[in-house]
Design a protein around this motif. Structure first.
Motif, PDB file in Angstrom:
ATOM      1  N   ALA A 121       0.856  -1.391  -0.239  1.00  0.00           N
ATOM      2  CA  ALA A 121      -0.167  -0.170  -0.071  1.00  0.00           C
ATOM      3  C   ALA A 121       0.971   1.414   0.089  1.00  0.00           C
ATOM      4  N   HIS A 122       2.167   1.047  -0.684  1.00  0.00           N
ATOM      5  CA  HIS A 122       3.018   2.327  -0.576  1.00  0.00           C
ATOM      6  C   HIS A 122       2.463   3.511  -1.420  1.00  0.00           C
ATOM      7  N   GLN A 123       1.517   3.380  -2.523  1.00  0.00           N
ATOM      8  CA  GLN A 123       0.815   4.220  -3.223  1.00  0.00           C
ATOM      9  C   GLN A 123       0.105   5.350  -2.622  1.00  0.00           C
ATOM     10  N   PRO A 124      -0.905   4.662  -2.139  1.00  0.00           N
ATOM     11  CA  PRO A 124      -2.054   5.602  -1.190  1.00  0.00           C
ATOM     12  C   PRO A 124      -1.193   6.133   0.147  1.00  0.00           C
ATOM     13  N   LEU A 125      -0.209   5.296   0.726  1.00  0.00           N
ATOM     14  CA  LEU A 125       0.399   5.737   1.820  1.00  0.00           C
ATOM     15  C   LEU A 125       1.404   7.066   1.578  1.00  0.00           C
ATOM     16  N   LEU A 126       2.244   6.806   0.384  1.00  0.00           N
ATOM     17  CA  LEU A 126       3.413   7.753   0.388  1.00  0.00           C
ATOM     18  C   LEU A 126       3.032   9.147  -0.603  1.00  0.00           C
ATOM     19  N   ALA A 127       1.816   8.925  -1.115  1.00  0.00           N
ATOM     20  CA  ALA A 127       1.233  10.096  -1.915  1.00  0.00           C
ATOM     21  C   ALA A 127       0.931  11.273  -0.975  1.00  0.00           C
ATOM     22  N   GLN A 132      11.474  14.429   1.959  1.00  0.00           N
ATOM     23  CA  GLN A 132      12.040  14.481   3.518  1.00  0.00           C
ATOM     24  C   GLN A 132      11.454  13.373   4.384  1.00  0.00           C
ATOM     25  N   GLU A 133      10.138  13.454   4.297  1.00  0.00           N
ATOM     26  CA  GLU A 133       9.226  12.566   5.131  1.00  0.00           C
ATOM     27  C   GLU A 133       9.462  11.148   4.710  1.00  0.00           C
ATOM     28  N   LYS A 134       9.570  10.988   3.403  1.00  0.00           N
ATOM     29  CA  LYS A 134      10.155   9.386   2.860  1.00  0.00           C
ATOM     30  C   LYS A 134      11.252   8.995   3.402  1.00  0.00           C
ATOM     31  N   ASP A 135      12.255  10.014   3.436  1.00  0.00           N
ATOM     32  CA  ASP A 135      13.645   9.574   3.863  1.00  0.00           C
ATOM     33  C   ASP A 135      13.559   9.396   5.478  1.00  0.00           C
ATOM     34  N   HIS A 136      13.008  10.285   6.065  1.00  0.00           N
ATOM     35  CA  HIS A 136      12.696   9.569   7.605  1.00  0.00           C
ATOM     36  C   HIS A 136      12.309   8.446   7.820  1.00  0.00           C
ATOM     37  N   LEU A 137      11.145   7.935   7.302  1.00  0.00           N
ATOM     38  CA  LEU A 137      10.568   6.843   7.420  1.00  0.00           C
ATOM     39  C   LEU A 137      11.696   5.603   7.110  1.00  0.00           C
ATOM     40  N   TRP A 138      12.384   5.721   5.780  1.00  0.00           N
ATOM     41  CA  TRP A 138      13.417   4.977   5.439  1.00  0.00           C
ATOM     42  C   TRP A 138      14.440   4.772   6.581  1.00  0.00           C
ATOM     43  N   GLY A 164       9.406  -4.171   1.941  1.00  0.00           N
ATOM     44  CA  GLY A 164       8.769  -2.915   1.708  1.00  0.00           C
ATOM     45  C   GLY A 164       9.660  -1.819   0.930  1.00  0.00           C
ATOM     46  N   PHE A 165      10.912  -1.883   1.460  1.00  0.00           N
ATOM     47  CA  PHE A 165      11.770  -1.168   0.732  1.00  0.00           C
ATOM     48  C   PHE A 165      11.857  -1.508  -1.005  1.00  0.00           C
ATOM     49  N   HIS A 166      11.903  -2.673  -1.150  1.00  0.00           N
ATOM     50  CA  HIS A 166      11.816  -3.085  -2.568  1.00  0.00           C
ATOM     51  C   HIS A 166      10.839  -2.593  -3.221  1.00  0.00           C
ATOM     52  N   HIS A 167       9.484  -2.697  -2.744  1.00  0.00           N
ATOM     53  CA  HIS A 167       8.361  -2.257  -3.513  1.00  0.00           C
ATOM     54  C   HIS A 167       7.863  -0.894  -3.663  1.00  0.00           C
ATOM     55  N   ALA A 168       8.512  -0.037  -2.500  1.00  0.00           N
ATOM     56  CA  ALA A 168       8.341   1.230  -2.569  1.00  0.00           C
ATOM     57  C   ALA A 168       9.473   2.191  -3.125  1.00  0.00           C
ATOM     58  N   GLY A 169      10.245   1.340  -3.782  1.00  0.00           N
ATOM     59  CA  GLY A 169      11.470   2.024  -4.579  1.00  0.00           C
ATOM     60  C   GLY A 169      12.595   2.531  -3.538  1.00  0.00           C
ATOM     61  N   MET A 170      12.588   2.183  -2.538  1.00  0.00           N
ATOM     62  CA  MET A 170      13.573   2.693  -1.665  1.00  0.00           C
ATOM     63  C   MET A 170      14.964   1.882  -1.672  1.00  0.00           C
ATOM     64  N   VAL A 171      15.960   2.233  -1.110  1.00  0.00           N
ATOM     65  CA  VAL A 171      17.056   1.369  -1.228  1.00  0.00           C
ATOM     66  C   VAL A 171      17.077   0.235  -0.223  1.00  0.00           C
ATOM     67  N   LYS A 172      17.390  -0.885  -0.718  1.00  0.00           N
ATOM     68  CA  LYS A 172      17.242  -2.185   0.282  1.00  0.00           C
ATOM     69  C   LYS A 172      18.842  -2.600   0.361  1.00  0.00           C
ATOM     70  N   ASN A 173      18.942  -3.523   1.219  1.00  0.00           N
ATOM     71  CA  ASN A 173      20.033  -4.058   1.530  1.00  0.00           C
ATOM     72  C   ASN A 173      19.900  -5.813   1.248  1.00  0.00           C
TER      73      ASN A 173
END
Length: 610
Positions: A121-127, A132-138, A164-173
């Motif tokens: 549900a990253h789309q309805p959330l991260l919209a 900066q707020e996305k970065d804080h969450l990450w 979650g990082f993978h599907h939200a397009g965030m940097v994963k490990n």
């Protein structure tokens, strides 16, 4: 008093019915939301990790209901609060920042909910988030990559964060994934079963932990990690063939082990089966398991008068809680709502609800040292006794009894002095004639084979007990071969009933029988050594299913120093189905016990295991 804000007569037949229930459960918590806060304070008690983290846990566990709603196309009514709370909680400069996590930190557990939220549900959330707020969450979730955690199912929490990082397009490990999967592989026992860490129990954490998260991973990471995803699906398929035996026709699951306050999380595995599209049973069978289970829970007085999920099992009961159960902990049960992420046209929702498939009457699970018994209107389980190494409260009562039941539950200890406090149901308890009672705890040896469970245990260093448990028809047979250097009193209990006014007691030199209009519980002594039938009443709130004082039918006796053979037969179920004439017979020879009931016969060999 029933809460007015929860529709307890919800038929739970359709997707809309379940959406309504989830929204009502979430909305019941809404009055406790605080402006500009990222935590929810529900009560004046707490867990070992303190009130602030307990309040953060409460908020986070609601996301297990919020996320399926969002993924399924519906926003919860208080969506703006959830968005702002996540922003506040992950902002390092905010007054209500959730903080930097430490080793073995409860906040790492709660991060799994955010991993799933980002994944589906990253789309309805991260919209609603700026960069900066996305970065804080990450950055806040990223802490899970490096912290030390307990050696058990916790390894899945950092994994779900990476999903979650993978599907939200965030940097994963990717290294974090491999590290945690490598550790958990050591817990795999075979045939779909894990232990919850090295030498740890095989309980509901295998279903609502390992396989629940594993199937989420298998669904969401198929494109990037197909080989591991296929292995998880194969293991879950094997596990399902055993786990289906934990559910009764009326939807109840067997109460057993720790974390029972998570309640309907008992069926979370089946929601993950539907979510992953695992082809193990027809969609209608899986749908039936999930919805019957939830309907069963709606009949229990588990909510307080504000509609908040209480800590307890069938009813509010802090006595049975573990030290990690905070006021919001029960909302982990919302994991079972994962099926709401499936659209109306999914096979799960389109299927007609089906009953449980035909199953063998006795089902043995060697990896868990359990035998499930399907009696008419009564599902019960024999078990070897498992030692929970963390020694959580009431470990012996939750893991080490001889049997557990959907119909009669089990009793927890209120103390060791006095038999009424010592939870004697489904146990053999012993004392040194001082009224301090001990039962089975750690087992030196366990074998599950030939339709019976053997365990060797020592309540004292110079008292050794070999115990065989086996079902014979609808009867539970227990054979105990004791060697003791001490003079002991012994007490052995059957299943307990509520001590209601209509309770009737039959006592004899070798029998104790309790009956109501609906239920009967009886224990017979089959061994040559005499034991007398008695009744013990435990304190209120001892039994997990009913708050009344519990009445336990008992066999009492005295044991001199030396060797003893105790044999008992236990029956419990509907009063109208009880037939005294079906009680098994025990034929004792020098090295064996032959047990006979009608055309059924079992033999316990004593000589090789003394």
């Amino acid at each position: 008093m029933q809460p007015e804000n929860i529709t307890l007569n919800n038929p739970l037949k359709s997707r809309a019915d379940l959406q309504k229930l989830v929204n009502e459960l979430l909305n019941a918590v809404s009055p406790f939301f605080k402006k500009d806060a990222s935590r929810i304070d529900l009560a004046n008690f707490t867990a070992h990790y303190g009130q602030q983290i307990a309040n953060m846990e409460t908020f986070s566990r609601l996301l297990w209901g919020v996320t399926p709603l969002l993924a399924g196309g519906q926003e919860p009514e208080q969506f703006s609060f959830y968005i702002q709370a996540i922003k506040n909680g992950t902002h390092p400069a905010h007054a209500d920042y959730w903080g930097e996590v430490a080793p073995y930190d409860q906040r790492i557990v709660e991060m799994a909910a955010y991993g799933l939220l980002l994944a589906v549900a990253h789309q309805p959330l991260l919209a609603h988030f700026n960069e900066q707020e996305k970065d804080h969450l990450w950055q806040w979730l990223k802490q899970s990559e490096t912290q030390d955690i307990p050696d058990n199912n916790w390894h899945f929490f950092p994994i779900l964060v990476q999903v979650g990082f993978h599907h939200a397009g965030m940097v994963k490990n990717a290294g974090a994934l491999e590290k945690h999967f490598t550790v958990m592989e050591q817990y795999y026992l075979g045939d779909g079963w894990y232990s919850d860490g090295p030498g740890r129990p095989r309980d509901y954490y295998i279903s609502m932990g390992f396989h629940f998260y594993g199937l989420i991973y298998a669904k969401l990471m198929q494109d990037v990690d197909p080989q591991r995803c296929e292995k998880m699906r194969e293991r879950a398929t094997l596990f399902a063939a055993d786990f289906i035996h934990f559910f009764a026709d009326d939807g109840a699951a067997i109460p057993f082990g720790r974390s029972l306050t998570y309640r309907f999380a008992q069926a979370a595995f089946w929601s993950a089966v539907a979510f992953a599209g695992l082809d193990v049973y027809e969609p209608g069978v899986v749908k039936g398991i999930v919805l019957r289970h939830l309907r069963w829970w709606l009949k229990q007085p588990m909510l307080d008068r504000d509609g908040i999920l209480s800590v307890g099992y069938s009813y509010p009961n802090l006595i049975m809680a573990e030290d990690y159960n905070g006021p919001g902990s029960p909302y982990w049960g919302l994991k079972t709502m994962l099926v709401l992420s499936l659209g109306e046209q999914d096979a799960f929702w389109q299927a007609q609800e089906l009953p449980l498939p035909g199953r063998e009457t006795h089902h043995s699970i060697p990896h868990a040292s359990q035998i499930l018994v399907h009696q008419a209107n009564h599902l019960w389980m024999l078990t070897s006794g498992q030692l929970e190494l963390n020694n959580f409260v009431n470990t012996e009562a939750k893991y080490c009894k001889f049997a557990y039941s959907t119909r009669f539950g089990f009793n927890i200890e209120r103390g060791r002095f006095g038999l009424n406090h010592a939870a004697p149901d489904s146990m053999l308890l012993l004392c040194e004639k001082d009224d301090y009672w001990r039962g089975r705890r750690d087992c030196q040896d366990v074998t599950t084979a030939d339709g019976m469970i053997f365990s060797r245990w020592q309540p004292w260093h110079d008292v050794t007990i070999n115990t065989w448990l086996l079902p014979l028809g609808d009867w539970q047979i227990r054979v105990h071969f004791l060697k003791t250097a001490r003079e002991l009193d012994c007490a052995e209990g059957g299943f307990s009933l509520p001590n209601r006014p209509q309770l009737q007691l039959q006592q004899a030199s070798a029998k104790s029988q309790l009956s109501t209009a609906s239920d009967t519980s009886v224990i017979h002594c089959l061994s040559p050594q005499p034991r007398r039938g008695e009744l013990v009443l435990t304190p209120p709130n001892s039994n997990l299913l009913f708050a009344e004082r519990a009445a336990v039918p008992l066999l009492r006796g005295e044991l001199n120093a030396g060797t003893h053979l105790l044999i008992s037969a236990v029956w419990a179920g509907e009063t109208g189905a009880f037939d005294e004439l079906t009680c098994p017979k025990a034929i004792v020879s020098e090295d064996a016990v032959r047990l006979v009931i009608g055309h059924h016969e079992k033999q316990v060999i004593l000589e090789n295991l003394q």
